[in-house]
Enzyme design. Structure first.
Site, PDB file in Angstrom:
ATOM      1  N   ASP A 197      -3.210   2.559  -5.863  1.00 39.11           N
ATOM      2  CA  ASP A 197      -2.105   2.635  -4.914  1.00 39.11           C
ATOM      3  C   ASP A 197      -1.940   1.418  -4.011  1.00 39.11           C
ATOM      4  OD1 ASP A 197      -4.391   3.063  -3.451  1.00 39.11           O
ATOM      5  OD2 ASP A 197      -3.581   4.728  -2.286  1.00 39.11           O
ATOM      6  N   GLU A 198      -2.594   0.317  -4.332  1.00 40.26           N
ATOM      7  CA  GLU A 198      -2.400  -0.872  -3.498  1.00 40.26           C
ATOM      8  C   GLU A 198      -2.652  -2.139  -4.306  1.00 40.26           C
ATOM      9  OE1 GLU A 198      -5.313  -1.685  -0.392  1.00 40.26           O
ATOM     10  OE2 GLU A 198      -6.674  -0.237  -1.300  1.00 40.26           O
ATOM     11  N   ASP A 249       0.852  -1.183   0.000  1.00 44.73           N
ATOM     12  CA  ASP A 249       0.000   0.000   0.000  1.00 44.73           C
ATOM     13  C   ASP A 249       0.892   1.239   0.000  1.00 44.73           C
ATOM     14  OD1 ASP A 249      -2.155   1.669   0.128  1.00 44.73           O
ATOM     15  OD2 ASP A 249      -2.926   0.923   2.034  1.00 44.73           O
TER      16      ASP A 249
END
Length: 418
Positions: free
Chosen positions: A121-122, A27
Site C-alpha cells: 500500500d505504499e 501511501d
C-alpha cells in the site's frame, strides 16, 4: 505529526511551492479497510476492524472511524473491541488486497518507471525525469491522487519533498486523503518541530533513549553533540539520525527492490505450553515459508523466529545459515534450534518463522556434496503435487490431525519492509 487517526493533519494548498522536490511518497489510506469498503459500500462510515473475530488475533488494519477510539494495527482484537464496542469485525482478504495493490502500482508506473514499492500500500516515485511530460512534482502528485480515486475507488495521501525521508514523513502528516509539499528550501523548517518518533527508522526504544536525554524533536537532534547521540543510540544510528535531522538523505528510489523477507506466523486459539507441538508448528510454518521461497526462486541466508507469550511480550531470535537455502527441513531445524534457546516456559499465543536476507536461488553455487539433496527431492515432489492437486493434498505425517494449529487464527505475512 499525525496521530494515525487524522488528528494533527496538515495539507498543502493548490499550487503550493514544490521547488527543489523530486520524490513522492504515496501511501494508501487505511488500505485493507478501504478495500473492504470498496467491495461492501454498506461499511462506509462505520468503525471497521480487520481481523479474525475470535478476539485472540491481532488487528491487521482499522478504518479511521475505529482509529479515533484508539484502535491500532497489531493490537489484540479483544482489546480493540473493548475500545470500540460498536466496531464491525471484518475478516481479512489478502488476495484481494494484492489485486488492488497491483492496480495502484500500475497507475504509479504509468507516470514514471522509477517506482519503489515498500509494501502493498505504499511506494516511492522519482518524478524528476518526467516533469516535461506531466508537470512539476506537486502537479504529478495531484494527478496520481485523482487517478487512484477515479480508477480504483480508494484514497491515498502523498508527501512531496527533495528526499525520501522527508517525503515519507510528509505523507504521514497529510493522512488521510491529503497532500503535503515540502520545498527543498524549507526542509529544516519542516523537520525541526517534529518529534523524534516521527523519524523513519526510529523505533520505540531509540525514541525513549533520546527522550530520556531531553532530545524530543528533530531540531533537538540537530543541536545535540555527537557524543550525546552516541551514548543514546550508538554510533551507527546516531550518525544516521544526525544526517536526517540536517535534511541529508542520499537514498535514491530503488526500482530493483526485492522482498527483504518472507514469513508466516500463527496465533493460537488457546495459549500453548506443549513444547513438542510448538516445535512441530515451527516446522510446519517453515515448510510454508520454504514453498514460497521456491515459487519465487529465492533462497534465505538467515532464519528468524517470533514468539509471543500470553502476556504479549514478544521475543525474536535469528540465525545466519552456513549456506542459503529454500529447504523447509533446514529452515525448520534452524527455527527449532532458535526456539530451544529461549529459556522462558510461559504459555505461548503466537509463533512465527521468517526467511531473511534473500538472494536468487543457486547464487551461492553448489558444493562438492549437497547435504540437503534428499530433502530437496522430497520437497520438489511436494511442490509438484501441490501444483497439480492443490495445497490440501499433501503434508508431513506429523501434521495430520493437528489442523491448522489447534484452531489457530492464521495471519500469513509476506514482509516487504521490516
Amino acid at each position: 505529526m499525525g496521530h494515525g487517526d487524522g488528528r494533527g493533519r496538515m495539507v498543502s494548498s493548490a499550487g503550493a511551492d514544490d521547488t527543489g522536490t523530486r520524490i513522492l511518497h504515496v501511501d494508501m489510506d487505511a488500505f485493507y479497510a478501504a478495500v473492504e469498503v470498496l467491495d461492501d459500500p454498506g461499511l462506509r462510515g462505520l468503525p471497521i476492524i480487520i481481523g479474525a473475530p475470535d478476539g485472540r488475533s491481532v488487528v491487521s488494519s482499522a478504518s479511521y472511524e475505529a482509529r479515533r477510539y484508539g484502535v491500532r494495527s497489531a493490537m489484540p482484537v479483544s482489546q480493540a473491541i473493548r475500545l470500540c464496542p460498536s466496531a464491525r469485525i471484518v475478516m481479512p482478504h489478502f488476495h484481494r488486497y494484492q489485486e488492488v495493490s497491483r492496480q495502484v502500482m500500475a497507475i504509479f508506473e504509468s507516470f514514471t518507471p522509477l517506482v519503489e514499492p515498500l509494501s502493498v500500500d505504499e511506494a516511492f516515485l522519482d518524478v524528476q525525469g518526467v516533469r516535461r511530460l506531466w508537470g512539476s512534482p506537486g502537479v504529478i502528485a495531484r494527478l496520481v491522487r485523482e487517478r487512484v480515486a477515479d480508477e480504483v475507488g480508494i484514497t491515498c495521501s502523498v508527501g512531496v519533498a527533495a528526499t525520501k525521508h522527508v517525503a515519507k514523513m510528509a505523507s504521514t502528516i497529510a493522512k488521510p486523503d491529503g497532500m503535503l509539499v515540502v520545498p527543498a528550501a524549507r526542509t529544516l523548517e519542516f523537520l525541526s518541530p517534529r518529534p523524534v518518533r516521527a523519524m523513519w527508522g526510529v523505533g520505540p526504544k531509540a525514541a525513549e533513549a533520546l527522550e530520556a536525554r531531553g532530545i524530543r524533536t528533530i531540531g533537538d537532534i540537530r543541536e545535540s553533540s555527537p557524543e550525546m547521540l552516541d551514548r543514546a543510540v550508538g554510533s551507527a544510528l546516531s550518525t544516521r539520525l544526525a544526517q536526517l535531522a540536517r535534511g541529508e538523505d542520499a537514498r535514491a528510489v530503488d526500482t530493483e527492490r526485492v522482498e527483504k523477507s518472507i514469513g508466516h506466523e500463527e496465533t493460537f486459539e488457546h495459549d500453548i505450553l506443549d513444547r513438542p507441538f510448538l516445535r512441530a508448528e515451527l516446522l510446519r510454518l517453515a515448510d510454508r515459508v520454504a514453498a514460497r521461497l521456491r515459487r519465487a526462486q529465492w533462497e534465505a541466508a538467515t532464519v528468524s523466529i517470533k514468539i509471543r507469550f500470553d502476556d504479549f511480550r514478544t521475543v525474536n531470535r535469528s540465525q545466519t545459515l552456513s549456506e542459503p537455502t529454500a529447504v523447509g527441513q533446514r529452515i525448520g531445524e534452524a527455527a527449532q534450534a532458535l526456539f530451544e534457546q529461549i529459556d522462558r516456559r510461559d504459555p505461548i499465543r503466537l509463533v512465527g518463522v521468517r526467511a531473511e536476507k534473500l538472494q536468487p536461488a543457486g547464487g551461492g553455487g553448489m558444493g562438492l556434496w549437497d547435504d540437503d539433496e534428499d530433502w530437496r527431492r522430497v520437497e520438489g515432489a511436494v511442490d509438484d503435487a501441490v501444483a497439480r492437486f492443490g495445497t490440501a493434498t499433501i503434508t508431513r505425517a506429523r501434521h495430520i490431525g493437528r489442523g491448522e494449529g489447534r484452531g489457530a487464527a492464521q495471519h500469513p505475512r509476506a514482509h516487504g519492509v521490516d
